[in-house]
Design an enzyme around this catalytic site. Structure first.
Site: not given
Ligand code: G3I
Length: 356
Positions: A167, A208, A244, A273, A275
């Site tokens: 990105e 990517n 996405h 990725e 969806d």
């Molecule tokens: O791990 C912590 C946990 O300890 C805490 O309790 C919880 C509370 O909110 O947060 C947890 O972390 C979260 C993490 O996902 C794991 O679940 C983060 O807040 C959350 O921001 C994070 O979101 C991820 C996101 O990337 C971050 O930008 C999504 O799961 C994940 O699907 C998403 O994936 C991205 C790709 O890497 C890149 N392209 C876009 C895609 C979708 O946004």
């Protein structure tokens, strides 16, 4: 993060595309008498992948079983990201990443590494050090080099494709104003690819991004960058379009032609990725449109030998990231929250069965 797409009216008639698709009925269990997706994908010489939520993998038997049975490629949804693997400077936590690599090895799956250099999910010690000036540019470059080298070396020989930089462009094709660009200048991209290649010469190294499925300013910026870097001998070997999509924005134009131009540069391509979200509630028509969008991307992938893998960003709505980020939207994956298959599952199945 905002995902935005220009509607392409009439380009992809959902009904047209769905003609002939035996849409699986909701709540029909996948598998059963039917061959798993991965068996069909093997025949088509394609990796069918999913992002994996490690908490779900540990706690949810149906999730774990389905991940192993249906897919022949996995991507860490979060556990290979920098904030997870190096939460304190010099202190590493590879537990989640190791567990995923082990899971994949035990099931004959390949792993897509995601992701080495990104502006998001950076560790706090790094962002605050840059912000307060205690980490200067020279030190930052050394930190980045160490991060890329350490992570890629750890999984050397076990990662099929690495998302090396993720990105880095804006929608208009200008470079994203990340700390990497601000402090290191554009050279950080070539450096990251060179460091990753030195650490694992066999892994295929990818650019990517999202909103780069079709031909537009952003994907053209990637094309120009890839062309230039490859001419300079930088090991940029793959282009990943995340995929996405959202049905309210239409299906992107020129997807096949977009993949094709990267293939002509000698690069691999992949959907990394996928969806397809929608504005809730789900109605009678939206799942058919969604199925057509999944199928549209899959067919573009199957249409070029350069496209080696098609990865969905989670396969069940139970663990999808979408509702947490896009208020009022969701239902973006192949299965509902109870692991019932949607028409999109049938569409992907039919597409894989049709092959290349
Ligand atoms: O791990 C912590 C946990 O300890 C805490 O309790 C919880 C509370 O909110 O947060 C947890 O972390 C979260 C993490 O996902 C794991 O679940 C983060 O807040 C959350 O921001 C994070 O979101 C991820 C996101 O990337 C971050 O930008 C999504 O799961 C994940 O699907 C998403 O994936 C991205 C790709 O890497 C890149 N392209 C876009 C895609 C979708 O946004």
């Amino acid at each position: 993060m905002k995902y935005f797409r220009i509607p392409v009216v009439g380009l992809l008639g959902a009904t047209l595309l769905l003609t002939g698709i035996q849409a699986a009925s909701a709540h029909e269990a996948p598998g059963g008498a039917q061959a798993p997706l991965r068996t069909l994908a093997d025949r088509a010489d394609l990796r069918i992948g999913t992002a994996v939520d490690m908490a779900a993998l540990a706690d949810d038997t149906t999730y774990r079983r389905t991940t192993g049975r249906e897919f022949n490629s996995v991507t860490a949804e979060n556990v290979m990201k920098w904030e997870v693997v190096e939460p304190a400077r010099g202190t590493y936590d590879w537990s989640g990443a190791d567990a995923l690599v082990r899971f994949a090895r035990d099931r004959g799956q390949v792993v897509r590494g995601h992701t080495l250099v990104w502006h998001s999910q950076l560790p706090g010690w790094l962002t605050s050090g840059v912000a307060d000036g205690s980490i200067d540019a020279a030190e930052l470059r050394g930190i980045l080099r160490k991060h890329v080298t350490t992570e890629v070396k750890r999984y050397r020989g076990q990662i099929q494709q690495w998302d090396v930089v993720n990105e880095v462009f804006e929608e208009d094709g200008s470079l994203r104003d990340s700390i990497w660009l601000q402090k290191l200048g554009l050279s950080y991209i070539a450096d990251a690819f060179r460091w990753a290649h030195a650490a694992d010469p066999k892994a295929k190294l990818f650019l990517n991004d999202y909103n780069v499925e079709g031909i537009n300013a952003k994907s053209t910026a990637y094309y120009d960058l890839a062309k230039r870097l490859r001419a300079e001998g930088v090991p940029v070997q793959g282009f990943g379009a995340q995929g996405h999509l959202a049905i309210q924005y239409g299906f992107p134009g020129d997807v096949a032609a977009n993949l094709d131009r990267f293939a002509k540069l000698g690069m691999q391509t992949a959907f990394t990725e996928v969806d397809v979200r929608m504005i809730l509630p789900v109605d009678e028509e939206k799942p058919a449109t969604q199925a057509a969008y999944f199928r549209g991307l899959l067919d573009a992938c199957l249409g070029t030998r350069s496209c080696k893998s098609f990865t969905v960003w989670g396969f069940t709505d139970k663990y999808s990231w979408v509702p947490g980020v896009f208020e009022g939207q969701g239902a973006a994956t192949l299965m509902d929250e109870g692991f019932g298959v949607k028409p999109a599952w049938g569409a992907v199945r039919e597409g894989l069965a049709a092959g290349r």
